[in-house]
Write a protein that holds these residues in place. Sequence first.
Motif, PDB file in Angstrom:
ATOM      1  N   ASP A  93       0.807  -1.227   0.000  1.00  0.00           N
ATOM      2  CA  ASP A  93       0.000   0.000   0.000  1.00  0.00           C
ATOM      3  C   ASP A  93       0.838   1.274   0.000  1.00  0.00           C
ATOM      4  O   ASP A  93       0.298   2.370   0.042  1.00  0.00           O
ATOM      5  N   GLY A  94       2.171   1.144  -0.001  1.00  0.00           N
ATOM      6  CA  GLY A  94       3.053   2.299  -0.079  1.00  0.00           C
ATOM      7  C   GLY A  94       3.485   2.862   1.260  1.00  0.00           C
ATOM      8  O   GLY A  94       4.358   3.714   1.314  1.00  0.00           O
ATOM      9  N   LYS A  95       2.879   2.421   2.338  1.00  0.00           N
ATOM     10  CA  LYS A  95       3.272   2.905   3.653  1.00  0.00           C
ATOM     11  C   LYS A  95       4.482   2.121   4.144  1.00  0.00           C
ATOM     12  O   LYS A  95       4.805   1.060   3.638  1.00  0.00           O
ATOM     13  N   SER A  96       5.128   2.647   5.162  1.00  0.00           N
ATOM     14  CA  SER A  96       6.314   2.017   5.729  1.00  0.00           C
ATOM     15  C   SER A  96       5.942   1.162   6.933  1.00  0.00           C
ATOM     16  O   SER A  96       5.207   1.621   7.811  1.00  0.00           O
ATOM     17  N   ASN A  97       6.453  -0.069   6.963  1.00  0.00           N
ATOM     18  CA  ASN A  97       6.219  -0.924   8.129  1.00  0.00           C
ATOM     19  C   ASN A  97       6.826  -0.313   9.384  1.00  0.00           C
ATOM     20  O   ASN A  97       6.255  -0.416  10.462  1.00  0.00           O
ATOM     21  N   ALA A  98       7.979   0.311   9.251  1.00  0.00           N
ATOM     22  CA  ALA A  98       8.631   0.944  10.398  1.00  0.00           C
ATOM     23  C   ALA A  98       7.765   2.079  10.954  1.00  0.00           C
ATOM     24  O   ALA A  98       7.670   2.255  12.168  1.00  0.00           O
ATOM     25  N   MET A  99       7.115   2.834  10.066  1.00  0.00           N
ATOM     26  CA  MET A  99       6.257   3.924  10.510  1.00  0.00           C
ATOM     27  C   MET A  99       5.041   3.375  11.264  1.00  0.00           C
ATOM     28  O   MET A  99       4.677   3.860  12.337  1.00  0.00           O
ATOM     29  N   ILE A 100       4.448   2.330  10.734  1.00  0.00           N
ATOM     30  CA  ILE A 100       3.274   1.740  11.374  1.00  0.00           C
ATOM     31  C   ILE A 100       3.661   1.136  12.728  1.00  0.00           C
ATOM     32  O   ILE A 100       2.929   1.282  13.716  1.00  0.00           O
ATOM     33  N   ALA A 101       4.807   0.483  12.781  1.00  0.00           N
ATOM     34  CA  ALA A 101       5.284  -0.074  14.054  1.00  0.00           C
ATOM     35  C   ALA A 101       5.561   1.048  15.051  1.00  0.00           C
ATOM     36  O   ALA A 101       5.264   0.904  16.245  1.00  0.00           O
ATOM     37  N   GLY A 102       6.108   2.162  14.593  1.00  0.00           N
ATOM     38  CA  GLY A 102       6.363   3.305  15.461  1.00  0.00           C
ATOM     39  C   GLY A 102       5.087   3.899  16.020  1.00  0.00           C
ATOM     40  O   GLY A 102       5.020   4.286  17.196  1.00  0.00           O
ATOM     41  N   VAL A 103       4.050   3.975  15.203  1.00  0.00           N
ATOM     42  CA  VAL A 103       2.760   4.493  15.666  1.00  0.00           C
ATOM     43  C   VAL A 103       2.175   3.556  16.717  1.00  0.00           C
ATOM     44  O   VAL A 103       1.649   4.005  17.739  1.00  0.00           O
ATOM     45  N   LEU A 104       2.289   2.247  16.493  1.00  0.00           N
ATOM     46  CA  LEU A 104       1.805   1.297  17.503  1.00  0.00           C
ATOM     47  C   LEU A 104       2.588   1.431  18.805  1.00  0.00           C
ATOM     48  O   LEU A 104       2.007   1.449  19.888  1.00  0.00           O
ATOM     49  N   GLU A 105       3.908   1.506  18.688  1.00  0.00           N
ATOM     50  CA  GLU A 105       4.781   1.539  19.867  1.00  0.00           C
ATOM     51  C   GLU A 105       4.588   2.812  20.690  1.00  0.00           C
ATOM     52  O   GLU A 105       4.513   2.757  21.908  1.00  0.00           O
ATOM     53  N   TYR A 106       4.530   3.957  20.013  1.00  0.00           N
ATOM     54  CA  TYR A 106       4.521   5.246  20.715  1.00  0.00           C
ATOM     55  C   TYR A 106       3.196   5.991  20.652  1.00  0.00           C
ATOM     56  O   TYR A 106       3.035   6.996  21.339  1.00  0.00           O
ATOM     57  N   GLY A 107       2.253   5.532  19.824  1.00  0.00           N
ATOM     58  CA  GLY A 107       0.963   6.188  19.704  1.00  0.00           C
ATOM     59  C   GLY A 107       1.019   7.420  18.827  1.00  0.00           C
ATOM     60  O   GLY A 107       2.067   7.752  18.255  1.00  0.00           O
ATOM     61  N   LYS A 108      -0.112   8.061  18.690  1.00  0.00           N
ATOM     62  CA  LYS A 108      -0.226   9.322  17.950  1.00  0.00           C
ATOM     63  C   LYS A 108      -1.443  10.041  18.487  1.00  0.00           C
ATOM     64  O   LYS A 108      -2.121   9.540  19.393  1.00  0.00           O
ATOM     65  N   GLY A 110      -4.828  10.858  19.339  1.00  0.00           N
ATOM     66  CA  GLY A 110      -6.052  10.067  19.284  1.00  0.00           C
ATOM     67  C   GLY A 110      -5.818   8.567  19.356  1.00  0.00           C
ATOM     68  O   GLY A 110      -6.765   7.796  19.332  1.00  0.00           O
ATOM     69  N   GLN A 111      -4.571   8.141  19.407  1.00  0.00           N
ATOM     70  CA  GLN A 111      -4.268   6.709  19.513  1.00  0.00           C
ATOM     71  C   GLN A 111      -3.224   6.503  20.605  1.00  0.00           C
ATOM     72  O   GLN A 111      -2.089   6.947  20.464  1.00  0.00           O
ATOM     73  N   PRO A 112      -3.594   5.841  21.674  1.00  0.00           N
ATOM     74  CA  PRO A 112      -2.635   5.641  22.766  1.00  0.00           C
ATOM     75  C   PRO A 112      -1.526   4.670  22.359  1.00  0.00           C
ATOM     76  O   PRO A 112      -1.724   3.828  21.482  1.00  0.00           O
ATOM     77  N   PRO A 113      -0.368   4.782  22.992  1.00  0.00           N
ATOM     78  CA  PRO A 113       0.725   3.860  22.663  1.00  0.00           C
ATOM     79  C   PRO A 113       0.414   2.444  23.125  1.00  0.00           C
ATOM     80  O   PRO A 113      -0.259   2.231  24.129  1.00  0.00           O
ATOM     81  N   LYS A 114       0.899   1.491  22.344  1.00  0.00           N
ATOM     82  CA  LYS A 114       0.777   0.070  22.684  1.00  0.00           C
ATOM     83  C   LYS A 114       2.167  -0.544  22.515  1.00  0.00           C
ATOM     84  O   LYS A 114       2.449  -1.202  21.519  1.00  0.00           O
ATOM     85  N   PRO A 115       3.037  -0.316  23.480  1.00  0.00           N
ATOM     86  CA  PRO A 115       4.417  -0.778  23.332  1.00  0.00           C
ATOM     87  C   PRO A 115       4.513  -2.300  23.192  1.00  0.00           C
ATOM     88  O   PRO A 115       3.869  -3.041  23.922  1.00  0.00           O
ATOM     89  N   PHE A 116       5.296  -2.720  22.222  1.00  0.00           N
ATOM     90  CA  PHE A 116       5.554  -4.138  22.041  1.00  0.00           C
ATOM     91  C   PHE A 116       7.042  -4.416  21.858  1.00  0.00           C
ATOM     92  O   PHE A 116       7.516  -5.492  22.209  1.00  0.00           O
ATOM     93  N   LEU A 117       7.811  -3.447  21.364  1.00  0.00           N
ATOM     94  CA  LEU A 117       9.248  -3.647  21.151  1.00  0.00           C
ATOM     95  C   LEU A 117      10.045  -3.549  22.451  1.00  0.00           C
ATOM     96  O   LEU A 117      10.840  -4.434  22.761  1.00  0.00           O
TER      97      LEU A 117
END
Length: 143
Positions: A93-108, A110-117
Amino acid sequence: MAKAAFKMPEDFLLKLSRLGEKTDEIIPKVLEAGGDVVEAKVKSNLQAVIGSGTKEESRSTGELLSALGVSSARQDKDGNFTVKVGFSEPRPDGKSNAMIAGVLEYGKSGQPPKPFLKPAKSASKSACVDAMIAAFEKEVENI
């Protein structure tokens, strides 16, 4: 991408230095054994946080989880061997996996962080070292 550094025990380094010319063959196998342990923990943590605690139904496609992997052991310019646990690129889809993982890890917003790394790094440290020691001893027995 997250970065994790582990210090090797002194007695382990002494054994390693005694191996002479075989070290360049053994070190990658030992590091990859440790990388596999960390990858398994990151994968289980990632599965636990994907889609959890959302107001709407999860839109996860499984691409991030399938992109997780361990690199082969490589030697850097300083002579240090490294193995990286991370996400392959690019996504269809053109997005970066690292960017999506970063959003999950640290949040944005309206989206709370969900640390997994970071929790995976902490939780897998001793198991990683144990796996590397076991792989090292197995390789030493084969010499």
